[in-house]
Design a protein around this motif. Structure first.
Motif, PDB file in Angstrom:
ATOM      1  N   HIS A 101     -40.510   5.743 -35.341  1.00 37.40           N
ATOM      2  CA  HIS A 101     -41.139   5.403 -36.624  1.00 37.40           C
ATOM      3  C   HIS A 101     -40.627   6.271 -37.847  1.00 37.40           C
ATOM      4  O   HIS A 101     -40.709   5.748 -38.884  1.00 37.40           O
ATOM      5  N   GLY A 102     -40.207   7.597 -37.580  1.00 38.68           N
ATOM      6  CA  GLY A 102     -39.575   8.336 -38.683  1.00 38.68           C
ATOM      7  C   GLY A 102     -38.206   7.670 -39.383  1.00 38.68           C
ATOM      8  O   GLY A 102     -38.218   7.602 -40.537  1.00 38.68           O
ATOM      9  N   ASP A 103     -37.721   7.042 -38.545  1.00 40.80           N
ATOM     10  CA  ASP A 103     -36.405   6.334 -38.904  1.00 40.80           C
ATOM     11  C   ASP A 103     -36.890   5.186 -39.899  1.00 40.80           C
ATOM     12  O   ASP A 103     -36.390   4.930 -40.872  1.00 40.80           O
ATOM     13  N   LEU A 104     -37.689   4.397 -39.203  1.00 39.78           N
ATOM     14  CA  LEU A 104     -38.341   3.068 -39.778  1.00 39.78           C
ATOM     15  C   LEU A 104     -38.999   3.420 -41.395  1.00 39.78           C
ATOM     16  O   LEU A 104     -38.698   2.786 -42.376  1.00 39.78           O
ATOM     17  N   TYR A 105     -39.816   4.728 -41.401  1.00 33.27           N
ATOM     18  CA  TYR A 105     -40.650   5.047 -42.744  1.00 33.27           C
ATOM     19  C   TYR A 105     -39.557   5.317 -43.789  1.00 33.27           C
ATOM     20  O   TYR A 105     -39.724   4.977 -44.933  1.00 33.27           O
ATOM     21  N   THR A 106     -38.575   6.236 -43.337  1.00 31.38           N
ATOM     22  CA  THR A 106     -37.467   6.456 -44.326  1.00 31.38           C
ATOM     23  C   THR A 106     -36.415   5.463 -44.850  1.00 31.38           C
ATOM     24  O   THR A 106     -36.190   5.273 -45.924  1.00 31.38           O
ATOM     25  N   LEU A 107     -36.264   4.560 -43.538  1.00 29.08           N
ATOM     26  CA  LEU A 107     -35.308   3.638 -44.189  1.00 29.08           C
ATOM     27  C   LEU A 107     -36.233   2.400 -45.048  1.00 29.08           C
ATOM     28  O   LEU A 107     -35.555   2.126 -45.903  1.00 29.08           O
ATOM     29  N   GLY A 108     -37.260   2.328 -44.694  1.00 25.15           N
ATOM     30  CA  GLY A 108     -38.169   1.563 -45.710  1.00 25.15           C
ATOM     31  C   GLY A 108     -37.974   2.017 -47.214  1.00 25.15           C
ATOM     32  O   GLY A 108     -38.100   1.338 -48.125  1.00 25.15           O
ATOM     33  N   ALA A 109     -38.207   3.277 -47.228  1.00 23.28           N
ATOM     34  CA  ALA A 109     -37.969   3.886 -48.774  1.00 23.28           C
ATOM     35  C   ALA A 109     -36.806   3.739 -49.504  1.00 23.28           C
ATOM     36  O   ALA A 109     -36.665   3.441 -50.517  1.00 23.28           O
ATOM     37  N   VAL A 110     -35.707   3.976 -48.481  1.00 28.36           N
ATOM     38  CA  VAL A 110     -34.186   3.767 -49.154  1.00 28.36           C
ATOM     39  C   VAL A 110     -34.093   2.339 -49.529  1.00 28.36           C
ATOM     40  O   VAL A 110     -33.651   2.131 -50.890  1.00 28.36           O
ATOM     41  N   CYS A 111     -34.658   1.605 -48.853  1.00 31.46           N
ATOM     42  CA  CYS A 111     -34.570   0.018 -48.987  1.00 31.46           C
ATOM     43  C   CYS A 111     -35.147  -0.300 -50.193  1.00 31.46           C
ATOM     44  O   CYS A 111     -34.620  -1.055 -51.200  1.00 31.46           O
ATOM     45  N   ALA A 112     -36.379   0.310 -50.507  1.00 33.11           N
ATOM     46  CA  ALA A 112     -37.109  -0.126 -51.449  1.00 33.11           C
ATOM     47  C   ALA A 112     -36.542   0.161 -52.651  1.00 33.11           C
ATOM     48  O   ALA A 112     -36.448  -0.316 -53.679  1.00 33.11           O
ATOM     49  N   ILE A 113     -36.213   1.519 -52.886  1.00 27.90           N
ATOM     50  CA  ILE A 113     -35.327   2.075 -54.104  1.00 27.90           C
ATOM     51  C   ILE A 113     -34.144   1.049 -54.428  1.00 27.90           C
ATOM     52  O   ILE A 113     -33.852   0.982 -55.524  1.00 27.90           O
ATOM     53  N   GLN A 114     -33.274   0.870 -53.450  1.00 22.93           N
ATOM     54  CA  GLN A 114     -32.038   0.377 -53.704  1.00 22.93           C
ATOM     55  C   GLN A 114     -32.327  -1.333 -54.088  1.00 22.93           C
ATOM     56  O   GLN A 114     -31.802  -1.702 -55.154  1.00 22.93           O
ATOM     57  N   GLU A 115     -33.318  -1.892 -53.497  1.00 19.59           N
ATOM     58  CA  GLU A 115     -33.738  -3.213 -53.896  1.00 19.59           C
ATOM     59  C   GLU A 115     -34.371  -3.168 -55.172  1.00 19.59           C
ATOM     60  O   GLU A 115     -34.368  -4.185 -56.000  1.00 19.59           O
ATOM     61  N   ALA A 116     -34.867  -2.168 -55.666  1.00 22.25           N
ATOM     62  CA  ALA A 116     -35.300  -1.784 -57.186  1.00 22.25           C
ATOM     63  C   ALA A 116     -34.190  -1.634 -58.189  1.00 22.25           C
ATOM     64  O   ALA A 116     -34.603  -1.238 -59.036  1.00 22.25           O
ATOM     65  N   GLN A 117     -33.010  -1.834 -57.842  1.00 24.31           N
ATOM     66  CA  GLN A 117     -31.932  -1.547 -58.577  1.00 24.31           C
ATOM     67  C   GLN A 117     -31.500   0.069 -58.727  1.00 24.31           C
ATOM     68  O   GLN A 117     -30.973   0.518 -59.861  1.00 24.31           O
ATOM     69  N   GLY A 118     -32.347   0.847 -57.771  1.00 24.85           N
ATOM     70  CA  GLY A 118     -32.061   2.163 -58.181  1.00 24.85           C
ATOM     71  C   GLY A 118     -30.573   2.472 -57.374  1.00 24.85           C
ATOM     72  O   GLY A 118     -29.861   1.767 -57.031  1.00 24.85           O
ATOM     73  N   PRO A 119     -30.438   4.152 -57.110  1.00 24.50           N
ATOM     74  CA  PRO A 119     -29.199   4.481 -56.783  1.00 24.50           C
ATOM     75  C   PRO A 119     -28.996   4.110 -55.400  1.00 24.50           C
ATOM     76  O   PRO A 119     -30.037   3.974 -54.396  1.00 24.50           O
TER      77      PRO A 119
END
Ligand code: HEM
Ligand code: 2O1
Length: 290
Positions: A101-119
């Motif tokens: 779950h810890g990997d999923l919650y953090t991976l979800g946040a990284v994905c959301a930032i990158q898909e929002a055209q973030g770094p």
């Protein structure tokens, strides 16, 4: 307390990129959420809140154990509204239940930032689900009705300096506050789903007026219908923070660089990674022409 990342040799970047893609496609698909802001911002907040319980004094809390999944943590009033992010991730966890779950919650946040055209944010797997007894007590997450001294002290507990504190708060370019979740309201106009330095530009360019909102809580409002929390506004009241806000408002690349390193540090606080632990940079759907 020591949490050592578990290296799973059977899983490669392809396995995690498959989960990343599933989350990214679902963000695109479920676009109507929260008045068409989409799930990106609330996924970022879940990754941040599951990491923001960290306390450097005894190395407790943080993202490692995935304890947000337990009632004590997910019913913390500070986490009101994050149920939407958890429900979004449920079907993804069911399909890929080999991930923690810890990997999923953090991976979800990284994905959301990158898909929002973030770094691009570097991400390392290895968090291991801990039992309910490991859930940190409520009250570790920050309150919004405070000034610069509180903000500096809060971020110091997460091992963050002034630059890292300002950079991390720049994630408030995404999404919005919701009266029913936090007792703060708006902004409606500026609630963006793209990751940019506009939070810093708004801070510097708008006329801010401190007033009580419908719930009786103080917040800063601007004529354009934008809003800032008191802890946001603190970043232009404190002379040291103000200098950094100006730098990021004038140099998005500098903001992106500092945000990427600070966010990875936030998500990895409290975790010891063995030498040679794999570190991934995921491709966006655009990078893959998907
Ligand atoms: C002093 C530090 C902080 C305080 C007091 C704070 C407070 C808040 C509050 C009150 C909300 C509104 C929640 C709601 O009503 O739905 C919010 C939203 C949000 N916060 Fe923060 N925050 C802080 C730092 C951060 C950091 C470090 C990040 C990420 C790096 C972050 C990311 C977000 C995002 C993306 C949202 C929008 C969520 C949505 O639209 O559903 N915040 N924050
Ligand atoms: O100026 C903005 C842009 C849209 N989102 C926010 C702003 C300022 N403060 C915030 C605080 C919490 C969540 C979103 C925002």
């Amino acid at each position: 307390i020591v949490h050592i990342a578990a290296i799973n040799k059977d899983r490669t970047i392809d396995d995690y990129q498959r989960i990343y893609n599933k989350i990214a496609e679902k963000i695109r698909e479920d676009d109507e959420y929260d008045g068409y802001i989409g799930y990106g911002p609330v996924l970022v907040r879940l990754g941040w809140h599951s990491s923001g319980t960290y306390n450097k004094e005894n190395n407790s809390g943080g993202s490692y154990g995935g304890t947000y999944r337990f009632k004590l943590e997910n019913s913390d009033p500070s986490n009101n509204g994050l149920q939407n992010a958890a429900q979004f991730l449920d079907p993804i966890y069911k399909e890929f239940n080999w991930i923690s779950h810890g990997d999923l919650y953090t991976l979800g946040a990284v994905c959301a930032i990158q898909e929002a055209q973030g770094p691009k944010i570097k991400w390392r797997p290895g968090r291991v689900d801990l039992p309910e007894s490991a859930t940190p007590e409520n009250g570790r997450l920050p309150d919004a009705v405070n000034g610069a001294d509180y903000v500096r002290k809060f971020y110091a507990r997460l091992r963050m300096n002034d630059r890292e504190a300002v950079a991390l708060t720049g994630a408030h370019c995404l999404g919005r506050t919701h009266l029913k979740n936090s007792g703060f309201d708006g902004p409606w106009g500026a609630a963006s789903s793209s990751f940019t330095n506009e939070f810093f530009i708004n801070l510097l360019n708008e006329q801010w007026k401190l007033q009580k909102n419908a719930a009786g809580n103080k917040q800063y409002d601007s004529p354009k219908g934008y809003m800032m929390l008191e802890t946001d506004y603190a970043l232009i009241q404190d002379p040291i923070y103000l200098k950094i806000v100006k730098e990021y408002a004038n140099n998005e690349a500098s903001f992106f660089k500092d945000f990427a390193s600070s966010f990875q540090k936030l998500l990895e606080n409290g975790i010891d990674y063995p030498k040679g632990a794999p570190e991934y940079i995921f491709k966006t759907l655009d990078d893959q022409d998907m």
